[in-house]
Write a protein that holds these residues in place. Structure first.
Motif, PDB file in Angstrom:
ATOM      1  N   PRO A 148     -31.508  54.250  30.371  1.00 53.31           N
ATOM      2  CA  PRO A 148     -31.572  55.266  29.306  1.00 53.31           C
ATOM      3  C   PRO A 148     -31.427  54.629  27.923  1.00 53.31           C
ATOM      4  O   PRO A 148     -30.359  54.160  27.559  1.00 53.31           O
ATOM      5  CB  PRO A 148     -30.378  56.183  29.613  1.00 53.31           C
ATOM      6  CG  PRO A 148     -29.959  55.861  31.017  1.00 53.31           C
ATOM      7  CD  PRO A 148     -30.288  54.412  31.199  1.00 53.31           C
ATOM      8  N   VAL A 149     -32.509  54.600  27.179  1.00 54.88           N
ATOM      9  CA  VAL A 149     -32.485  54.029  25.830  1.00 54.88           C
ATOM     10  C   VAL A 149     -32.076  55.100  24.825  1.00 54.88           C
ATOM     11  O   VAL A 149     -32.241  56.296  25.063  1.00 54.88           O
ATOM     12  CB  VAL A 149     -33.850  53.416  25.456  1.00 54.88           C
ATOM     13  CG1 VAL A 149     -34.206  52.271  26.387  1.00 54.88           C
ATOM     14  CG2 VAL A 149     -34.941  54.480  25.477  1.00 54.88           C
ATOM     15  N   LYS A 150     -31.524  54.638  23.707  1.00 57.48           N
ATOM     16  CA  LYS A 150     -31.046  55.545  22.667  1.00 57.48           C
ATOM     17  C   LYS A 150     -31.731  55.225  21.339  1.00 57.48           C
ATOM     18  O   LYS A 150     -32.151  54.090  21.105  1.00 57.48           O
ATOM     19  CB  LYS A 150     -29.528  55.404  22.500  1.00 57.48           C
ATOM     20  CG  LYS A 150     -28.713  55.673  23.752  1.00 57.48           C
ATOM     21  CD  LYS A 150     -27.221  55.451  23.472  1.00 57.48           C
ATOM     22  CE  LYS A 150     -26.370  55.643  24.700  1.00 57.48           C
ATOM     23  NZ  LYS A 150     -24.929  55.432  24.419  1.00 57.48           N
ATOM     24  N   SER A 151     -31.761  56.198  20.474  1.00 48.90           N
ATOM     25  CA  SER A 151     -32.414  55.997  19.179  1.00 48.90           C
ATOM     26  C   SER A 151     -31.667  54.993  18.316  1.00 48.90           C
ATOM     27  O   SER A 151     -32.253  54.386  17.409  1.00 48.90           O
ATOM     28  CB  SER A 151     -32.541  57.328  18.434  1.00 48.90           C
ATOM     29  OG  SER A 151     -31.260  57.900  18.220  1.00 48.90           O
ATOM     30  N   SER A 152     -30.383  54.771  18.594  1.00 51.62           N
ATOM     31  CA  SER A 152     -29.589  53.818  17.809  1.00 51.62           C
ATOM     32  C   SER A 152     -29.627  52.411  18.405  1.00 51.62           C
ATOM     33  O   SER A 152     -29.030  51.484  17.840  1.00 51.62           O
ATOM     34  CB  SER A 152     -28.138  54.293  17.716  1.00 51.62           C
ATOM     35  OG  SER A 152     -27.584  54.469  19.008  1.00 51.62           O
ATOM     36  N   ASP A 153     -30.322  52.231  19.527  1.00 47.77           N
ATOM     37  CA  ASP A 153     -30.395  50.918  20.179  1.00 47.77           C
ATOM     38  C   ASP A 153     -31.328  49.973  19.432  1.00 47.77           C
ATOM     39  O   ASP A 153     -32.360  50.388  18.889  1.00 47.77           O
ATOM     40  CB  ASP A 153     -30.949  51.037  21.609  1.00 47.77           C
ATOM     41  CG  ASP A 153     -29.994  51.684  22.587  1.00 47.77           C
ATOM     42  OD1 ASP A 153     -28.819  51.864  22.251  1.00 47.77           O
ATOM     43  OD2 ASP A 153     -30.444  52.000  23.712  1.00 47.77           O
ATOM     44  N   GLU A 177     -24.936  49.383  29.750  1.00 47.97           N
ATOM     45  CA  GLU A 177     -24.827  50.852  29.781  1.00 47.97           C
ATOM     46  C   GLU A 177     -23.624  51.347  28.987  1.00 47.97           C
ATOM     47  O   GLU A 177     -23.702  52.348  28.276  1.00 47.97           O
ATOM     48  CB  GLU A 177     -24.692  51.330  31.226  1.00 47.97           C
ATOM     49  CG  GLU A 177     -25.942  51.239  32.063  1.00 47.97           C
ATOM     50  CD  GLU A 177     -25.714  51.816  33.447  1.00 47.97           C
ATOM     51  OE1 GLU A 177     -26.550  52.637  33.886  1.00 47.97           O
ATOM     52  OE2 GLU A 177     -24.715  51.444  34.100  1.00 47.97           O
ATOM     53  N   ASP A 186     -22.076  52.675  20.878  1.00 46.45           N
ATOM     54  CA  ASP A 186     -23.124  52.724  19.860  1.00 46.45           C
ATOM     55  C   ASP A 186     -22.603  52.137  18.548  1.00 46.45           C
ATOM     56  O   ASP A 186     -21.418  52.266  18.232  1.00 46.45           O
ATOM     57  CB  ASP A 186     -23.566  54.159  19.623  1.00 46.45           C
ATOM     58  CG  ASP A 186     -24.194  54.780  20.864  1.00 46.45           C
ATOM     59  OD1 ASP A 186     -24.625  54.025  21.746  1.00 46.45           O
ATOM     60  OD2 ASP A 186     -24.224  56.027  20.954  1.00 46.45           O
ATOM     61  N   PRO A 187     -23.472  51.492  17.775  1.00 42.78           N
ATOM     62  CA  PRO A 187     -24.885  51.216  18.074  1.00 42.78           C
ATOM     63  C   PRO A 187     -25.017  49.970  18.944  1.00 42.78           C
ATOM     64  O   PRO A 187     -24.422  48.942  18.661  1.00 42.78           O
ATOM     65  CB  PRO A 187     -25.476  50.984  16.684  1.00 42.78           C
ATOM     66  CG  PRO A 187     -24.342  50.410  15.881  1.00 42.78           C
ATOM     67  CD  PRO A 187     -23.095  51.050  16.413  1.00 42.78           C
ATOM     68  N   ARG A 188     -25.780  50.084  20.016  1.00 43.90           N
ATOM     69  CA  ARG A 188     -25.926  48.982  20.962  1.00 43.90           C
ATOM     70  C   ARG A 188     -27.019  48.005  20.514  1.00 43.90           C
ATOM     71  O   ARG A 188     -28.076  48.418  20.064  1.00 43.90           O
ATOM     72  CB  ARG A 188     -26.301  49.513  22.354  1.00 43.90           C
ATOM     73  CG  ARG A 188     -25.331  50.518  22.925  1.00 43.90           C
ATOM     74  CD  ARG A 188     -25.674  50.923  24.344  1.00 43.90           C
ATOM     75  NE  ARG A 188     -27.017  51.476  24.484  1.00 43.90           N
ATOM     76  CZ  ARG A 188     -27.491  52.013  25.622  1.00 43.90           C
ATOM     77  NH1 ARG A 188     -26.738  52.040  26.708  1.00 43.90           N
ATOM     78  NH2 ARG A 188     -28.729  52.496  25.673  1.00 43.90           N
ATOM     79  N   THR A 220     -38.448  55.249  21.265  1.00 44.89           N
ATOM     80  CA  THR A 220     -37.101  55.745  20.993  1.00 44.89           C
ATOM     81  C   THR A 220     -36.242  54.764  20.216  1.00 44.89           C
ATOM     82  O   THR A 220     -35.523  55.144  19.287  1.00 44.89           O
ATOM     83  CB  THR A 220     -36.401  56.089  22.325  1.00 44.89           C
ATOM     84  OG1 THR A 220     -37.225  56.982  23.069  1.00 44.89           O
ATOM     85  CG2 THR A 220     -35.036  56.700  22.096  1.00 44.89           C
ATOM     86  N   SER A 221     -36.311  53.475  20.582  1.00 40.46           N
ATOM     87  CA  SER A 221     -35.427  52.446  20.042  1.00 40.46           C
ATOM     88  C   SER A 221     -36.214  51.458  19.187  1.00 40.46           C
ATOM     89  O   SER A 221     -37.435  51.536  19.096  1.00 40.46           O
ATOM     90  CB  SER A 221     -34.745  51.693  21.184  1.00 40.46           C
ATOM     91  OG  SER A 221     -34.195  52.587  22.121  1.00 40.46           O
TER      92      SER A 221
END
Length: 350
Positions: free
Chosen positions: A58-63, A149, A153-155, A173-174
């Motif tokens: 699961p990727v995040k927008s802050s990655d 995982e 954040d931020p990763r 996304t990232s």
């Protein structure tokens, strides 16, 4: 033969091909080796346990993901990106941790399975970090995968995988920072790395190592294909393509470009300090001093004879390392595989 969530077929290496790998890379012995087709990406068999998990990560927008083929300036870029995002004033106490504790290596668990590596003791800093970040989790399910995982954040996360084996929504996304390096220096650096780290424990000749490279038979598979996948997406807004050689020759300008891409809004003074802090000599001075802990996973004889992880970090180190025959061989590989999609590498500082 099995298939993966990414649509690749997993084909085990067998017979002479497997025996050759295990003879020259003794760290791979008894683990099994597999190819992911299409692409012929080569991995230790334990990677198959994580392939689908990584593809569905699961990727995040802050990655931010730092993606490279091995020995293209990955650790350098990890430190730069993490420092810009988390330590712009050089006062974050987390900076004292090893960079792979702050920027986990997503698929590194496959490289920890070698029988030449001692299992990490409970007081090992890596295991202490895992237990703190992933309380109650089973290390056999992947120390670095689970740390990735659990990272707050931020990763910022590192991978040597090609984009086709990473989450398909990553670039939607990232942000991805992709670093490329000229193949002549990559081969020299990866050869040293493969001799240095017991997880690879390369015992063959440099000539044979070059042959492995031009045959696309090194771990992670074809460098040219890894490059091509990223190069073809370089205009996408969430991918920033950097050449190692440019980062060396014009560091501040490249940091300014990264600053805009990462939206870190750092001042020129901050960037100057970060440039110095992440310079080769500064990072080398903070590197692990060879000793008992280093001997658990590095060949100390290689360290004393040829240098450790931070060896030279220069552009053009390949000069004098290739015989005329080997230089022709790698030049032919470059002509065949790179000229078709328009990458022109710098092979010296001149």
């Amino acid at each position: 033969m099995t298939s993966t969530a990414s649509g690749h077929e997993v084909v085990p290496l067998e017979g002479d091909e497997l025996r050759r790998q295990e003879k020259d890379f003794t760290g791979y012995a008894d683990l099994g080796m597999v190819r992911f087709n299409p692409g012929r990406c080569l991995f230790m068999e334990p990677f198959t346990k994580f392939a689908d998990k990584i593809y569905k990560f699961p990727v995040k927008s802050s990655d931010v993901y730092v993606v490279t083929w091995p020995k293209c300036g990955t650790t350098w870029c990890q430190e730069i990106v993490w420092t810009m995002r988390n330590n712009p004033n050089l006062d974050n106490q987390m900076a004292k941790m090893p960079v792979n504790g702050r920027v986990p290596f997503l698929e590194f668990d496959m490289l920890l399975k070698s029988k030449l590596l001692k299992p990490p003791a409970p007081d090992n800093p890596m295991m202490q970090g895992f237990q703190k970040m992933c309380p109650g989790k089973d290390p056999s399910d992947g120390v670095f995968f689970q740390m990735s995982e659990a990272l707050p954040d931020p990763r910022t996360i590192k991978s040597h995988l090609p984009l086709s084996l990473l989450p398909p929504d990553m670039l939607k996304t990232s942000k991805v920072v992709y670093v490329a390096r000229n193949p002549k220096d990559v081969v020299v650096s990866f050869h040293h790395h493969s001799r240095l780290f017991k997880g690879h424990n390369y015992v063959g000749s440099f000539e044979d190592f070059v042959q492995y490279f031009v045959d696309d038979d090194l771990l992670y598979g074809p460098y040219w294909l890894h490059l091509k996948e990223a190069w073809e997406r370089r205009e996408e807004s969430n991918l920033h393509f950097i050449f190692y050689e440019d980062l060396k020759s014009n560091n501040i300008e490249e940091l300014k470009k990264l600053n805009r891409f990462l939206e870190t809004k750092l001042t020129d003074t901050q960037l100057e300090k970060i440039s110095n802090y992440t310079s080769f000599n500064e990072m080398k001075s903070r590197d692990l001093v060879p000793g008992d802990s280093a001997s658990d996973y590095m060949n100390v004889e290689v360290i004393h004879k040829d240098g450790g992880f931070f060896r030279k970090g220069t552009v053009g180190d390949w000069k004098g390392k290739y015989t005329p025959e080997l230089e022709v061989k790698i030049d032919n590989w470059i002509k065949k595989n790179l000229q078709g999609f328009g990458i022109n590498f710098k092979y010296s500082t001149a």
